[in-house]
Design an enzyme around this catalytic site. Structure first.
Site, short mmCIF file in Angstrom:
data_model
loop_
_atom_site.label_atom_id
_atom_site.label_comp_id
_atom_site.label_asym_id
_atom_site.label_seq_id
_atom_site.Cartn_x
_atom_site.Cartn_y
_atom_site.Cartn_z
N HIS A 1 5.87 -0.43 -7.95
CA HIS A 1 4.66 -0.29 -7.14
C HIS A 1 4.62 -1.33 -6.03
O HIS A 1 4.24 -2.48 -6.25
CB HIS A 1 3.45 -0.45 -8.07
CG HIS A 1 2.14 -0.16 -7.41
ND1 HIS A 1 1.04 0.24 -8.11
CD2 HIS A 1 1.73 -0.21 -6.11
CE1 HIS A 1 0.02 0.43 -7.29
NE2 HIS A 1 0.41 0.14 -6.05
N HIS B 1 4.03 -1.61 -1.46
CA HIS B 1 3.62 -0.93 -0.23
C HIS B 1 4.53 -1.41 0.89
O HIS B 1 4.47 -2.58 1.25
CB HIS B 1 2.14 -1.20 0.07
CG HIS B 1 1.23 -0.63 -0.98
ND1 HIS B 1 0.74 0.66 -0.93
CD2 HIS B 1 0.77 -1.16 -2.14
CE1 HIS B 1 -0.01 0.89 -2.01
NE2 HIS B 1 0.00 -0.20 -2.76
N ASN C 1 0.73 5.85 0.62
CA ASN C 1 -0.46 5.75 1.48
C ASN C 1 -0.14 5.07 2.82
O ASN C 1 -0.72 4.05 3.18
CB ASN C 1 -1.61 5.02 0.77
CG ASN C 1 -1.27 3.59 0.40
OD1 ASN C 1 -0.10 3.22 0.28
ND2 ASN C 1 -2.28 2.77 0.21
N HIS D 1 -4.25 5.46 -9.41
CA HIS D 1 -5.07 4.29 -9.06
C HIS D 1 -6.45 4.65 -9.61
O HIS D 1 -7.19 5.41 -8.99
CB HIS D 1 -5.07 4.12 -7.54
CG HIS D 1 -6.05 3.14 -7.01
ND1 HIS D 1 -5.67 1.99 -6.35
CD2 HIS D 1 -7.41 3.14 -7.00
CE1 HIS D 1 -6.76 1.32 -5.97
NE2 HIS D 1 -7.82 2.00 -6.35
N HIS E 1 -1.62 -0.75 -12.05
CA HIS E 1 -2.39 -2.02 -12.05
C HIS E 1 -3.61 -2.02 -12.98
O HIS E 1 -4.75 -2.18 -12.52
CB HIS E 1 -2.80 -2.40 -10.64
CG HIS E 1 -3.33 -1.29 -9.76
ND1 HIS E 1 -4.36 -0.47 -10.14
CD2 HIS E 1 -2.97 -0.87 -8.51
CE1 HIS E 1 -4.61 0.39 -9.16
NE2 HIS E 1 -3.78 0.18 -8.17
N ASN F 1 -7.63 -4.98 -5.00
CA ASN F 1 -8.25 -3.87 -5.72
C ASN F 1 -7.23 -3.22 -6.64
O ASN F 1 -6.22 -2.74 -6.15
CB ASN F 1 -8.78 -2.84 -4.71
CG ASN F 1 -9.49 -1.69 -5.40
OD1 ASN F 1 -9.94 -1.81 -6.53
ND2 ASN F 1 -9.56 -0.56 -4.74
N ASP G 1 2.38 -4.44 -6.94
CA ASP G 1 1.38 -3.92 -5.99
C ASP G 1 1.44 -4.74 -4.69
O ASP G 1 0.41 -5.03 -4.07
CB ASP G 1 -0.03 -3.91 -6.58
CG ASP G 1 -0.98 -2.98 -5.79
OD1 ASP G 1 -0.51 -2.29 -4.86
OD2 ASP G 1 -2.18 -2.97 -6.10
N HIS H 1 -0.53 -7.60 4.53
CA HIS H 1 -1.50 -7.47 5.62
C HIS H 1 -1.19 -8.53 6.65
O HIS H 1 -0.85 -9.67 6.29
CB HIS H 1 -2.93 -7.68 5.11
CG HIS H 1 -3.47 -6.53 4.32
ND1 HIS H 1 -3.78 -5.31 4.89
CD2 HIS H 1 -3.73 -6.40 3.00
CE1 HIS H 1 -4.22 -4.49 3.95
NE2 HIS H 1 -4.20 -5.11 2.79
#
Ligand SMILES: [Zn+2]
Ligand SMILES: [Zn+2]
Length: 438
Positions: A72, A74, A106, A191, A244, A290, A317, A321
């Site tokens: 997991h 991103h 996503n 999720h 998560h 989150n 996760d 950013h």
């Protein structure tokens, strides 16, 4: 069928000397040499001799472990390459001891067609330092309404299906997705979040949120949705993966389901295992994620579940950013933290050293367990196996800073902190992907 892609690198020729080899898959925990020839483990034993073109790595005092697998992450590509891309995410993975990592769907655009997925896998074949793979979305545009072409996406190599970042909106769409994955031999990763209970939430709902005056996200927000998905998975007898997990209430639901024979697996993040909601008092935007950090009771329950195997694996996760997004007041900051490069250090120093978890269990939860969920061969330091391993100096101290991270983003809860334990070398799919011994 191919589920990961990686760029071509020369096969490793290495003699890793005198490290503590800990491989629960092979039942090994001993000081040994590991000889890697043509990218494969050729010999494991004492006083091994290097060949002519073999590089010798002095691993005295270090751990030699099967490489980690992250189910997991991103990768932020397509769409937010200012935050991360396949090259930087896979470099971060390599620097964290990972030999495979999977990106969630996503992105912008969402990974909801075989064309987009194939574009990513082609990019990975050029850019990825360690093998990477991809989830495809459950619903088109993550809108929660129309299922993607799951058959085509499975054939294009999607490791599984997830609308991560969002909940699956209805029981009906969850049910249909689970029916489809039964056919494709994949799984649905959820999720878990009841959106009506989440609304406007900033942190875990409890005494700390009341004190700080921040809107709380109750544990119930997660556990309700987990329970619903488990009931549907039981009804359809299909493979469900819970992303998560953060609360004791969700763990209780998963325990009941596992006992009843439901085909469910679960993951937990390093940050949920070592921090609780009290740290939000710092109002550091880099502890905002989150699901949120929960209570100390939840944290302890998560550690116990990881130890017992109720939670199958650790997943980061990893959610990059850019600093402009996170350099704002806590309430305005987006959710998410990076994690690939700090996972082992924080778990080893935070759980193994104090005796909360033994090293072999941690290794299994980081390596073999997630590999099996992804349908990959479990990394093993065994003769004949592809070299998928890492060499870690458990005593090395380093500072988490933009220039010490390979990720393009540095929104880490440990930014500016000293961590103990550093990955010195990662060999993924028989190739040296990270070498920090200098
Ligand atoms: Zn998520
Ligand atoms: Zn995520």
């Amino acid at each position: 069928m191919k589920r990961t892609w990686c760029k071509h690198l020369p096969a490793a020729e290495l003699l890793i000397k005198g490290g503590r080899v800990v491989d629960p898959e092979s039942g090994v925990d001993a000081v040994q040499d590991v000889l890697v020839k043509k990218g494969k483990v050729a010999e494991v034993g004492k006083s091994l001799k290097a060949g002519k073109n073999t590089r010798v790595v002095d691993a005295a005092g270090m751990l030699v472990l099967p490489g980690f697998v992250d189910l997991h992450a991103h990768f932020r590509t397509p769409g937010r390459e200012d935050e991360e891309d396949i090259a930087t995410a896979s470099a971060a993975a390599a620097a964290g001891g990972y030999v495979a990592a999977f990106g969630m769907a996503n992105t912008d655009p969402v990974v909801d067609t075989a064309t987009i997925l194939t574009g990513l896998s082609q990019r990975a074949s050029v850019d990825a330092l360690v093998p990477v793979g991809f989830f495809a979305a459950v619903t088109k545009g993550l809108a929660g309404e129309e299922l993607t072409e799951m058959g085509e996406l499975g054939a294009a190599g999607a490791v599984g299906f997830s609308d991560d970042g969002q909940s699956l909106k209805t029981a009906a769409i969850t049910r249909r997705a689970l029916q489809y994955v039964k056919v494709s031999g994949r799984f649905v990763a959820i999720h878990a979040q009841d959106d009506s209970l989440f609304k406007g939430g900033q942190m875990h709902e409890g005494p700390a949120s009341a004190r700080l005056g921040l809107t709380g996200i109750p544990s119930l927000c997660e556990s309700l949705d987990v329970s619903r998905a488990l009931d549907i998975a039981a009804y359809e007898d299909a493979d469900l993966h819970v992303c998560h997990v953060s609360s004791a209430a969700s763990l209780e639901a998963i325990a009941r389901a596992k006992e009843a024979g439901v085909r469910v697996t679960a993951e937990v993040t390093p940050h949920h295992l070592v921090m609780n909601d009290e740290v939000v008092a710092t109002l550091d935007p880099n502890v905002k994620m989150n699901p949120p950090l929960r209570s100390e009771g939840d944290r302890r329950a998560l550690v116990e579940a990881l130890r017992s195997g109720l939670v199958d694996c650790v997943a980061t996760d990893h959610a990059p950013h850019v600093s402009e997004e996170k350099d704002v007041p806590y309430e305005e900051a987006p959710f998410g933290v990076v994690g690939l490069e700090t996972a082992f250090s924080v778990l080893h120093a935070g759980l193994v050293e104090p005796g909360e978890l033994d090293l072999a269990t941690l290794v299994t939860r980081l390596s073999a367990a997630p590999a099996r969920i992804a349908g990959l061969e479990a990394p093993a330091i065994a003769v004949g196996a592809p070299a998928d391993l890492c060499v870690i100096d458990p005593a090395a101290v380093w500072t988490v800073a933009p220039h010490t991270l390979q990720s393009r983003s540095w929104n880490s809860p440990w930014l500016g902190n000293e961590l103990t334990g550093k990955v010195r070398l990662t060999v993924a799919a028989g190739r040296v992907a990270w070498d920090d011994r200098a």
